[in-house]
Motif scaffolding. Structure first.
Motif, PDB file in Angstrom:
ATOM      1  N   GLY A   1      -7.842  -1.825  -4.850  1.00  0.00           N
ATOM      2  CA  GLY A   1      -7.957  -1.918  -3.405  1.00  0.00           C
ATOM      3  C   GLY A   1      -9.238  -1.265  -2.911  1.00  0.00           C
ATOM      4  O   GLY A   1      -9.983  -0.663  -3.695  1.00  0.00           O
TER       5      GLY A   1
ATOM      6  N   HIS B   1      -3.194  -4.210   2.459  1.00  0.00           N
ATOM      7  CA  HIS B   1      -4.435  -3.921   3.185  1.00  0.00           C
ATOM      8  C   HIS B   1      -4.339  -3.830   4.700  1.00  0.00           C
ATOM      9  O   HIS B   1      -4.969  -2.959   5.303  1.00  0.00           O
TER      10      HIS B   1
ATOM     11  N   ASP C   1       0.822  -1.216   0.000  1.00  0.00           N
ATOM     12  CA  ASP C   1       0.000   0.000   0.000  1.00  0.00           C
ATOM     13  C   ASP C   1       0.862   1.275   0.000  1.00  0.00           C
ATOM     14  O   ASP C   1       1.608   1.526   0.944  1.00  0.00           O
TER      15      ASP C   1
ATOM     16  N   HIS D   1      -5.612  -7.335  -3.203  1.00  0.00           N
ATOM     17  CA  HIS D   1      -5.421  -6.302  -2.192  1.00  0.00           C
ATOM     18  C   HIS D   1      -5.534  -6.845  -0.771  1.00  0.00           C
ATOM     19  O   HIS D   1      -4.686  -6.576   0.068  1.00  0.00           O
ATOM     20  N   ALA D   2      -6.589  -7.611  -0.487  1.00  0.00           N
ATOM     21  CA  ALA D   2      -6.842  -8.018   0.899  1.00  0.00           C
ATOM     22  C   ALA D   2      -6.633  -9.502   1.144  1.00  0.00           C
ATOM     23  O   ALA D   2      -6.012  -9.894   2.133  1.00  0.00           O
TER      24      ALA D   2
END
Length: 326
Positions: free
Chosen positions: A125, A274, A71, A202-203
């Motif tokens: 994201g 994330h 990130d 992203h997560a």
């Protein structure tokens, strides 16, 4: 004379109708007109999975590298410092961003333009998702973000106001660029590190669920998974993903446990961001790269090479969120 006049009038009416009919047909399919008459809909389907070109993957003798960065949140200086630190070379290296490139930090627009100039691959994201929703709300006649990707939303507070501000600042070209990002980037097999398949999200990902069946909202937002006994015939457990860290176990713990039980030739790697509260998390089948750059901590990258992979990072210049806490 009256029949002749009537006939002429009919011919004139038919001629007018012939001329007007194409215009009416055009009007009936006009996107702007449709938006006023019916609920908005998508002209393009959202990209859920994108396959990275095989020629970009490190392989024997090609001297290529994949650079996956966590990130960034608008921290352009730190991104440039990280790429300098690892001697990033566009001719041999391919840059991949694990979502949340924007929002919170000092130069979101600069980050977008910089990574685009490097032909980077990006995944969407939760903050990009938030910006797209904010943009659609601000300019409902120019975009129609009503996809499954945006079907759920997190509660907005100070971050929501920042998202609104950024959504106004971004050009339509920037918005289209963000909208083009998939939720899952499929890297294919990584022979050097020894994975049958690898993905950047992203997560997180739910184990045991095909990538095409993954819920995009969870892929962008999950932090935990609750493991439950299943009532379905032939299924022993069910996985319930959640944004809340307290709802079950860390998703990556469940993921690694699941992968370890698979035949070696089927085991997968998931690279994600994330969760800055967890920070850098390196496990056998997952690597978490959100190391809190925007909060004054570090910006991290996974460097994937022909024979293996390693994590590199640089220190953030400062805590850019401090001004938002006052």
């Amino acid at each position: 004379m009256e029949p002749i006049i009537a006939g002429a009038a009919c011919l004139a009416a038919l001629a007018i109708l012939t001329l007007v009919r194409p215009l009416l047909a055009q009007a009936s399919i006009s996107p702007n007109l449709q938006q006023t008459l019916s609920p908005p809909h998508h002209s393009k389907s959202p990209i859920h999975i994108e396959k990275l070109s095989p020629h970009l993957i490190p392989a024997h003798g090609n001297k290529r590298r994949l650079i996956v960065v966590g990130d960034i949140h608008g921290c352009l200086d730190e991104l440039k410092a990280l790429l300098h630190h690892i001697s990033f070379t566009p001719s041999h290296d391919h840059l991949i961003l694990a979502g949340d490139l924007i929002n919170k930090g000092p130069d979101s627009v600069g980050v977008l333009h910089y990574v685009r100039s490097l032909s980077a691959s990006c995944v969407r994201g939760n903050h990009e998702d938030k910006i797209l929703r904010a943009r659609a709300a601000l300019f409902p006649t120019t975009t129609t973000e009503t996809t499954a990707l945006l079907s759920k939303s997190s509660s907005d507070s100070g971050e929501g106001k920042m998202a609104d501000t950024l959504a106004r600042e971004l050009s339509e070209k920037d918005i289209e660029y963000i909208r083009s990002w998939p939720t899952i980037l499929d890297l294919g097999p990584l022979e050097g590190p020894g994975y049958a398949r690898a993905a950047v999200v992203h997560a997180g990902l739910v184990p045991g669920v095909s990538w095409s069946a993954q819920e995009p909202f969870h892929v962008m937002n999950m932090r935990a998974i609750e493991v439950c006994k299943s009532k379905k015939k032939g299924v022993h457990v069910e996985y319930k993903p959640s944004e809340d860290r307290e709802n079950g176990r860390r998703w990556w713990s469940v993921w690694n446990e699941f992968q370890a039980k698979q035949p070696r030739e089927n085991r997968m790697l998931c690279v994600y961001g994330h969760d800055s509260k967890q920070g850098l998390v390196e496990k056998e089948y997952s690597v978490g790269l959100d190391s809190g750059c925007v909060k004054g901590e570090r910006l991290s990258a996974l460097v994937v090479e022909e024979k293996g992979m390693r994590v590199e990072s640089v220190k953030s210049k400062r805590d850019y969120t401090a001004r938002n806490k006052k």
